[in-house]
Design a protein around this motif. Structure first.
Motif, PDB file in Angstrom:
ATOM      1  N   PHE A   1       0.822  -1.215   0.000  1.00 13.64           N
ATOM      2  CA  PHE A   1       0.000   0.000   0.000  1.00 13.64           C
ATOM      3  C   PHE A   1       0.852   1.261   0.000  1.00 13.64           C
ATOM      4  CE2 PHE A   1      -2.281  -3.329   2.395  1.00 13.64           C
ATOM      5  CZ  PHE A   1      -3.292  -3.563   1.475  1.00 13.64           C
ATOM      6  N   ASN A   2       1.943   1.232   0.774  1.00 13.88           N
ATOM      7  CA  ASN A   2       2.768   2.431   0.868  1.00 13.88           C
ATOM      8  C   ASN A   2       3.450   2.751  -0.454  1.00 13.88           C
ATOM      9  OD1 ASN A   2       2.118   2.740   3.539  1.00 13.88           O
ATOM     10  ND2 ASN A   2       3.843   1.495   4.274  1.00 13.88           N
TER      11      ASN A   2
ATOM     12  N   LYS B   1       1.931   5.486  -2.702  1.00 15.64           N
ATOM     13  CA  LYS B   1       2.012   6.906  -2.354  1.00 15.64           C
ATOM     14  C   LYS B   1       3.066   7.628  -3.193  1.00 15.64           C
ATOM     15  CE  LYS B   1       0.429   6.077   2.348  1.00 15.64           C
ATOM     16  NZ  LYS B   1       0.727   6.190   3.777  1.00 15.64           N
TER      17      LYS B   1
ATOM     18  N   GLN C   1      -6.759  -0.463   5.429  1.00 16.74           N
ATOM     19  CA  GLN C   1      -5.732   0.299   4.709  1.00 16.74           C
ATOM     20  C   GLN C   1      -6.109   0.445   3.232  1.00 16.74           C
ATOM     21  OE1 GLN C   1      -3.211   1.794   6.188  1.00 16.74           O
ATOM     22  NE2 GLN C   1      -2.575   2.713   4.255  1.00 16.74           N
TER      23      GLN C   1
ATOM     24  N   GLU D   1      -6.659   4.041   1.169  1.00 17.81           N
ATOM     25  CA  GLU D   1      -5.939   4.366  -0.059  1.00 17.81           C
ATOM     26  C   GLU D   1      -6.919   4.612  -1.216  1.00 17.81           C
ATOM     27  OE1 GLU D   1      -2.787   4.809  -0.408  1.00 17.81           O
ATOM     28  OE2 GLU D   1      -2.014   4.108   1.505  1.00 17.81           O
TER      29      GLU D   1
END
Length: 608
Positions: free
Chosen positions: A4-5, A8, A70, A74
């Motif tokens: 998920f990160n 970004k 999460q 997002e």
């Protein structure tokens, strides 16, 4: 979490591709949660699983739900219109967690059983019955018992976290209590907030005491004395009196009042027997009265003839069959017509018409030939008919004369009051105080803002000139003062519109002087505003405050230029000072001639 990160750092051009990948990841996570949900709701699978397997699945569901949350965060960052049903998977998560925790706890306790060396009797554990918490629907008198039981079972259990406690609490609520907390998020801090909202809404001693007193007033009359009826009658009285004592209400000096109420509920034979047997030299007490009823119930039980073998057995069967309540002639349920809640909800005219159309006896509400064997009378007018067939006073026309609506030379008194909506939020309303109205009125618009549901109540409101208006609904509203701790209940008929904007034209405040040192209930009394609540004469004369007599100059809002011209009067009430009466001639604002400017100031109520 690296999956998920990593999104970004993507450029905005890749947003659609990121969104596709995130939704795919969320779909996989949802499928895993659903599989665990199906597993946990299968008793055989859970029962056959080892503790270590259950603990692994518990850790897995916690990890999956974190990934699911999460994903949602997002996705919302890329697409605010995402229509994911998060509440459904939250419910599944807490359901899985609850079942797994209970299964692990039960298996752990069973593994702590005594060894084989111990006696066989010590290896057996008595299984206690499951404690069921009754659903709380908003009845004040049931709140204390509900919340005490909930705290004993759920609140004081340290193995359950606050999120799970909130989930349990919501499952035990219905109707208004559930609506009060349903919008709180399933988060750690929401549980204490939910308890606080319920405590503030339902832990009202005044309301609880009133409900218990009303249960005494509304207790069913004894039409015929038999052991079951007498014992139920005594039980209802004892429950209400015990509840009042638990609320620290002193009922020691209530004997004459309670006995006067209960005497009216007795059938003529029981009442006569009690008066003959009691000691005339002593003041009667409720305790003595209830003791007599219990002795009478026991005597009636002992006096019942026992069946004789062979001869009376068939007769006994016939009697039992004859005492079964027939189907209600209105709703066809298994109760008598006078106990039918749906029949009682009808207006008196509808009940009377139903009785005549179905050839029912006007006394017992049953069908029979010849003279009725019952002799009781209407509790309202004492005539020989059932109380349910007495014409309601609510059906008689009520007079509502809203004074001087069309004349700009008179100022009608208005107040700002506070109401509470169904969700507990404050709503401030501009109300008209009308000493010439027999009934209070509320607009449909106000009832919708409060989120309340009025009761069916057909009434006829007669206005000035004999013009009548039919209303079909009414509702009791608790009206609060904004200037002092005061509340009054107004039973309001509901209608689309009460009157035009008041005052009809804006008034120049510089035309006359208002006495110093007073707080007006409605600071905007001079601005045209929508009227959504009218408080009638019964409220008007309750809220007036007696004050030391003031001089004419101190009590009146004197005109600045012409003291001899008409002028309004300032009066103190429990809602604050009101101002009303004659106005100085030609003191309306030029702005009031502009219709659009009047509309901009028409704010009849606002929510806080």
């Amino acid at each position: 979490m690296w999956f998920f990160n990593s999104f970004k750092s993507q450029s905005p051009i890749m947003a659609s591709e990121d969104l596709r990948r995130l939704r795919a990841a969320r779909g996989y996570t949802k499928a895993s949660i659903t599989r665990l949900f199906n597993f946990s709701n299968n008793e055989n699978d859970v029962g056959l699983s080892a503790i270590s397997d259950l603990e692994t699945k518990r850790a897995r569901i916690e990890e999956l739900f974190k990934d699911y949350e999460q994903c949602n965060k997002e996705i919302l960052a890329l697409d605010e219109a995402d229509a994911e049903d998060v509440e459904d998977y939250e419910a599944k998560y807490y359901n899985i967690l609850t079942i797994l925790n209970e299964a692990i706890k039960n298996k752990s306790s069973s593994s702590d059983a005594p060894s084989s060396d111990a006696p066989a009797s010590s290896c057996k554990k008595a299984k206690l019955p499951t404690i069921k918490v009754e659903t709380f629907t908003g009845k004040y008198s049931e709140y204390t018992g509900f919340i005490n039981l909930f705290k004993a079972i759920i609140h004081n259990d340290r193995s359950i976290d606050n999120v799970q406690k909130l989930y349990y609490l919501r499952s035990f609520l219905a109707n208004e209590p559930f609506d009060l907390i349903k919008n709180l998020p399933l988060a750690e801090g929401s549980y204490e907030e939910a308890l606080k909202l319920l405590e503030e809404r339902y832990n009202h001693k005044f309301k609880i005491v009133n409900e218990h007193i009303n249960s005494l007033l509304d207790i069913n009359a004894l039409v015929k004395s038999n052991p079951a009826n007498l014992r139920q009658f005594v039980s209802c009285i004892k429950q209400s009196l015990s509840a009042l004592k638990n609320l620290n209400v002193s009922t020691d000096n209530w004997n004459p009042i309670i006995l006067a109420i209960l005497y009216r509920k007795l059938d003529i034979y029981t009442s006569r027997a009690y008066q003959l047997e009691r000691d005339d030299t002593e003041e009667p007490t409720v305790t003595e009265f209830l003791l007599y009823l219990e002795k009478r119930a026991l005597a009636l039980e002992n006096a019942e003839p026992s069946p004789t073998p062979g001869k009376s057995h068939h007769k006994a069967v016939v009697n039992v069959t004859a005492t079964v309540s027939p189907a209600c002639s209105y709703c066809k349920s298994n109760h008598r017509l006078f106990d039918c809640s749906k029949f009682k909800m009808l207006t008196s005219s509808e009940r009377i018409a139903f009785s005549k159309n179905n050839d029912l006896c006007s006394v017992c509400l049953n069908k029979h030939n010849g003279k009725c064997r019952f002799h009781f009378r209407c509790s309202t007018c004492k005539q020989a008919h059932n109380t349910l067939l007495h014409p309601d006073s609510a059906n008689q026309p009520q007079v509502s004369l809203i004074s001087n609506l069309g004349h700009n030379g008179v100022l009608l008194p208005t107040v700002r009051v506070k109401l509470y909506s169904r969700t507990g939020s404050e709503v401030h309303v501009k109300a008209l105080l009308d000493c010439c109205s027999q009934s209070s009125l509320a607009t449909t618009k106000l009832i919708n803002v409060l989120g309340l549901t009025p009761s069916k109540d057909n009434s006829n409101i007669i206005g000035a000139g004999g013009k009548s208006t039919d209303t079909q609904y009414s509702i009791p509203l608790d009206v609060y003062s904004l200037t002092m701790p005061y509340r009054v209940t107004a039973n309001c008929n509901v209608m689309e519109k009460i009157t035009c904007q008041l005052p009809q034209n804006a008034i120049k405040l510089d035309a006359f002087s208002i006495p110093d040192g007073i707080t007006l209930s409605d600071a905007d009394f001079h601005q045209p505003s929508e009227i959504n609540l009218l408080l009638g004469a019964d409220i008007f004369f309750q809220v007036l405050l007696l004050e030391p007599v003031l001089g004419q100059q101190e009590r009146s809002a004197q005109p600045v230029e012409d003291p001899a011209s008409p002028h309004p009067t300032v009066v103190n009430t429990k809602f604050g000072y009101i101002i009303g009466g004659g106005l100085p001639r030609q003191q309306t604002s030029d702005k009031s001639k502009n219709e659009s400017s009047v509309c901009k100031t028409a704010d009849g109520f606002f929510a806080t």
